[in-house]
Design a protein around this motif. Structure first.
Motif, PDB file in Angstrom:
ATOM      1  N   ALA A  36      -6.603   2.654  -2.790  1.00 37.66           N
ATOM      2  CA  ALA A  36      -7.371   3.423  -3.597  1.00 37.66           C
ATOM      3  C   ALA A  36      -8.328   2.307  -4.709  1.00 37.66           C
ATOM      4  CB  ALA A  36      -6.372   4.269  -4.652  1.00 37.66           C
ATOM      5  N   LYS A  37      -7.588   1.280  -4.897  1.00 40.74           N
ATOM      6  CA  LYS A  37      -8.073   0.300  -5.999  1.00 40.74           C
ATOM      7  C   LYS A  37      -8.418  -0.759  -5.572  1.00 40.74           C
ATOM      8  CE  LYS A  37      -6.456   2.694  -9.972  1.00 40.74           C
ATOM      9  NZ  LYS A  37      -5.343   3.058 -10.998  1.00 40.74           N
ATOM     10  N   GLY A  38      -9.617  -1.543  -5.885  1.00 42.59           N
ATOM     11  CA  GLY A  38      -9.778  -2.895  -5.414  1.00 42.59           C
ATOM     12  C   GLY A  38     -10.234  -3.053  -3.920  1.00 42.59           C
ATOM     13  N   ARG A  39     -10.169  -4.387  -3.732  1.00 37.43           N
ATOM     14  CA  ARG A  39     -10.628  -4.903  -2.556  1.00 37.43           C
ATOM     15  C   ARG A  39      -9.491  -5.051  -1.322  1.00 37.43           C
ATOM     16  NH1 ARG A  39     -15.256  -7.401  -0.423  1.00 37.43           N
ATOM     17  NH2 ARG A  39     -15.914  -7.416  -2.586  1.00 37.43           N
ATOM     18  N   VAL A  40      -9.319  -4.106  -0.474  1.00 33.28           N
ATOM     19  CA  VAL A  40      -8.160  -4.088   0.551  1.00 33.28           C
ATOM     20  C   VAL A  40      -8.596  -4.127   1.750  1.00 33.28           C
ATOM     21  CG1 VAL A  40      -6.403  -2.315   1.185  1.00 33.28           C
ATOM     22  CG2 VAL A  40      -7.501  -2.231  -0.930  1.00 33.28           C
ATOM     23  N   VAL A  41      -7.853  -5.020   2.645  1.00 34.55           N
ATOM     24  CA  VAL A  41      -8.189  -5.344   4.057  1.00 34.55           C
ATOM     25  C   VAL A  41      -7.160  -4.432   4.794  1.00 34.55           C
ATOM     26  CG1 VAL A  41      -8.318  -7.058   6.169  1.00 34.55           C
ATOM     27  CG2 VAL A  41      -9.375  -7.714   3.555  1.00 34.55           C
ATOM     28  N   VAL A  42      -7.277  -3.625   5.666  1.00 29.03           N
ATOM     29  CA  VAL A  42      -6.185  -2.844   6.435  1.00 29.03           C
ATOM     30  C   VAL A  42      -6.264  -3.448   7.807  1.00 29.03           C
ATOM     31  CG1 VAL A  42      -5.588  -0.651   7.334  1.00 29.03           C
ATOM     32  CG2 VAL A  42      -6.861  -0.771   5.072  1.00 29.03           C
ATOM     33  N   ASP A  43      -5.348  -3.974   8.439  1.00 26.79           N
ATOM     34  CA  ASP A  43      -4.996  -4.409   9.712  1.00 26.79           C
ATOM     35  C   ASP A  43      -4.487  -3.223  10.562  1.00 26.79           C
ATOM     36  OD1 ASP A  43      -4.530  -5.786  11.937  1.00 26.79           O
ATOM     37  OD2 ASP A  43      -2.658  -6.958  10.978  1.00 26.79           O
ATOM     38  N   PHE A  44      -5.016  -2.687  11.456  1.00 24.78           N
ATOM     39  CA  PHE A  44      -4.249  -1.617  12.444  1.00 24.78           C
ATOM     40  C   PHE A  44      -4.034  -2.491  13.592  1.00 24.78           C
ATOM     41  CE2 PHE A  44      -7.306   1.077   9.795  1.00 24.78           C
ATOM     42  CZ  PHE A  44      -6.355   2.467   9.930  1.00 24.78           C
ATOM     43  N   TYR A  45      -2.848  -2.587  13.788  1.00 27.10           N
ATOM     44  CA  TYR A  45      -2.012  -3.364  14.612  1.00 27.10           C
ATOM     45  C   TYR A  45      -0.987  -2.775  15.641  1.00 27.10           C
ATOM     46  CZ  TYR A  45       2.491  -3.556  12.252  1.00 27.10           C
ATOM     47  OH  TYR A  45       3.365  -3.076  11.639  1.00 27.10           O
ATOM     48  N   ALA A  73      -7.657  -4.096  14.497  1.00 26.70           N
ATOM     49  CA  ALA A  73      -8.961  -3.608  13.874  1.00 26.70           C
ATOM     50  C   ALA A  73      -8.785  -3.920  12.445  1.00 26.70           C
ATOM     51  CB  ALA A  73      -9.265  -2.208  14.324  1.00 26.70           C
ATOM     52  N   LEU A  74      -9.838  -4.369  11.838  1.00 25.75           N
ATOM     53  CA  LEU A  74      -9.772  -4.782  10.214  1.00 25.75           C
ATOM     54  C   LEU A  74     -10.738  -4.003   9.843  1.00 25.75           C
ATOM     55  CD1 LEU A  74      -9.625  -8.503  10.725  1.00 25.75           C
ATOM     56  CD2 LEU A  74      -7.677  -6.954  10.296  1.00 25.75           C
ATOM     57  N   LEU A  75     -10.486  -3.400   8.972  1.00 23.16           N
ATOM     58  CA  LEU A  75     -11.438  -2.502   7.832  1.00 23.16           C
ATOM     59  C   LEU A  75     -11.068  -2.838   6.504  1.00 23.16           C
ATOM     60  CD1 LEU A  75     -10.565   0.972   8.933  1.00 23.16           C
ATOM     61  CD2 LEU A  75     -11.834  -0.546   9.982  1.00 23.16           C
ATOM     62  N   VAL A 107      -3.218  -4.515   3.858  1.00 31.15           N
ATOM     63  CA  VAL A 107      -2.152  -3.613   4.308  1.00 31.15           C
ATOM     64  C   VAL A 107      -2.237  -3.552   5.647  1.00 31.15           C
ATOM     65  CG1 VAL A 107      -1.975  -1.005   4.145  1.00 31.15           C
ATOM     66  CG2 VAL A 107      -2.804  -2.369   1.981  1.00 31.15           C
ATOM     67  N   LYS A 108      -1.103  -3.464   6.382  1.00 31.55           N
ATOM     68  CA  LYS A 108      -0.809  -3.455   7.795  1.00 31.55           C
ATOM     69  C   LYS A 108      -0.640  -2.002   8.119  1.00 31.55           C
ATOM     70  CE  LYS A 108       0.644  -6.982  10.061  1.00 31.55           C
ATOM     71  NZ  LYS A 108      -0.306  -7.558  10.630  1.00 31.55           N
ATOM     72  N   VAL A 109      -1.095  -1.345   9.111  1.00 28.64           N
ATOM     73  CA  VAL A 109      -0.720   0.047   9.683  1.00 28.64           C
ATOM     74  C   VAL A 109      -0.709  -0.201  11.119  1.00 28.64           C
ATOM     75  CG1 VAL A 109      -1.794   2.069  10.077  1.00 28.64           C
ATOM     76  CG2 VAL A 109      -2.478   0.951   7.946  1.00 28.64           C
ATOM     77  N   ASN A 110       0.762   0.261  11.561  1.00 26.53           N
ATOM     78  CA  ASN A 110       1.222   0.147  12.769  1.00 26.53           C
ATOM     79  C   ASN A 110       0.381   1.371  13.634  1.00 26.53           C
ATOM     80  OD1 ASN A 110       2.582   0.686  15.241  1.00 26.53           O
ATOM     81  ND2 ASN A 110       4.200  -0.785  14.474  1.00 26.53           N
ATOM     82  N   VAL A 111      -0.341   1.248  14.594  1.00 36.05           N
ATOM     83  CA  VAL A 111      -1.091   2.302  15.215  1.00 36.05           C
ATOM     84  C   VAL A 111      -0.153   3.038  16.016  1.00 36.05           C
ATOM     85  CG1 VAL A 111      -3.267   1.167  15.383  1.00 36.05           C
ATOM     86  CG2 VAL A 111      -1.572   0.884  17.296  1.00 36.05           C
ATOM     87  N   ASP A 112       1.091   2.579  16.528  1.00 35.68           N
ATOM     88  CA  ASP A 112       2.039   3.442  17.222  1.00 35.68           C
ATOM     89  C   ASP A 112       2.723   4.466  16.501  1.00 35.68           C
ATOM     90  OD1 ASP A 112       1.384   2.155  19.645  1.00 35.68           O
ATOM     91  OD2 ASP A 112       2.676   0.473  19.677  1.00 35.68           O
ATOM     92  N   GLU A 113       2.737   3.927  15.192  1.00 35.06           N
ATOM     93  CA  GLU A 113       3.782   4.755  14.411  1.00 35.06           C
ATOM     94  C   GLU A 113       2.715   5.475  13.574  1.00 35.06           C
ATOM     95  OE1 GLU A 113       5.711   2.090  12.022  1.00 35.06           O
ATOM     96  OE2 GLU A 113       7.106   1.439  13.840  1.00 35.06           O
ATOM     97  N   ASN A 114       1.386   5.461  13.329  1.00 39.71           N
ATOM     98  CA  ASN A 114       0.454   6.371  12.673  1.00 39.71           C
ATOM     99  C   ASN A 114      -0.667   6.553  13.248  1.00 39.71           C
ATOM    100  OD1 ASN A 114       1.838   5.833   9.921  1.00 39.71           O
ATOM    101  ND2 ASN A 114       2.000   3.833  10.658  1.00 39.71           N
TER     102      ASN A 114
END
Length: 102
Positions: free
Chosen positions: A16-25, A73-75, A52-59
């Motif tokens: 929601a706030k600021g610069r965030v890098v999301v790592d889908f892994y 994948a980095l967003l 922020v890390k997001v586990n693709v198998d769980e999400n």
């Protein structure tokens, strides 16, 4: 800042706030394991970047929502708006430059 982990339930709050890098892994992904320590360093050394890390198998629903076809994948998000994306490993300096220029 330390790395944080997100699920489908709290993802929107995390970006929601600021610069965030999301790592889908995924835990089984070798390139994901290679980029993990690089992202940890970036998170520690750059107070203005949240990783922020997001586990693709769980999400899987998040992976589908964001069109993730390959990992890692980095967003990059600025105040919840996606401003950049890429897949695969990058060296730390190139990754920081990419994040900050997004």
């Amino acid at each position: 800042m330390p790395l944080v982990y997100a699920t489908a339930d709290d993802f929107k709050d995390k970006i929601a706030k600021g610069r965030v890098v999301v790592d889908f892994y995924a835990d089984w992904c070798a390139p994901c394991r290679m980029i993990g320590p690089v992202l940890e360093q970036i998170a520690r050394e750059n107070e203005d970047i949240l990783v922020v890390k997001v586990n693709v198998d769980e999400n899987q629903s998040l992976a589908v929502e964001y069109g993730i076809r390959g990992i890692p994948a980095l967003l990059v998000f600025n105040d919840a708006k996606q401003v950049a994306s890429r897949a695969g490993f990058m060296p730390k300096d190139a990754l920081v430059d990419w994040i900050k220029s997004a």
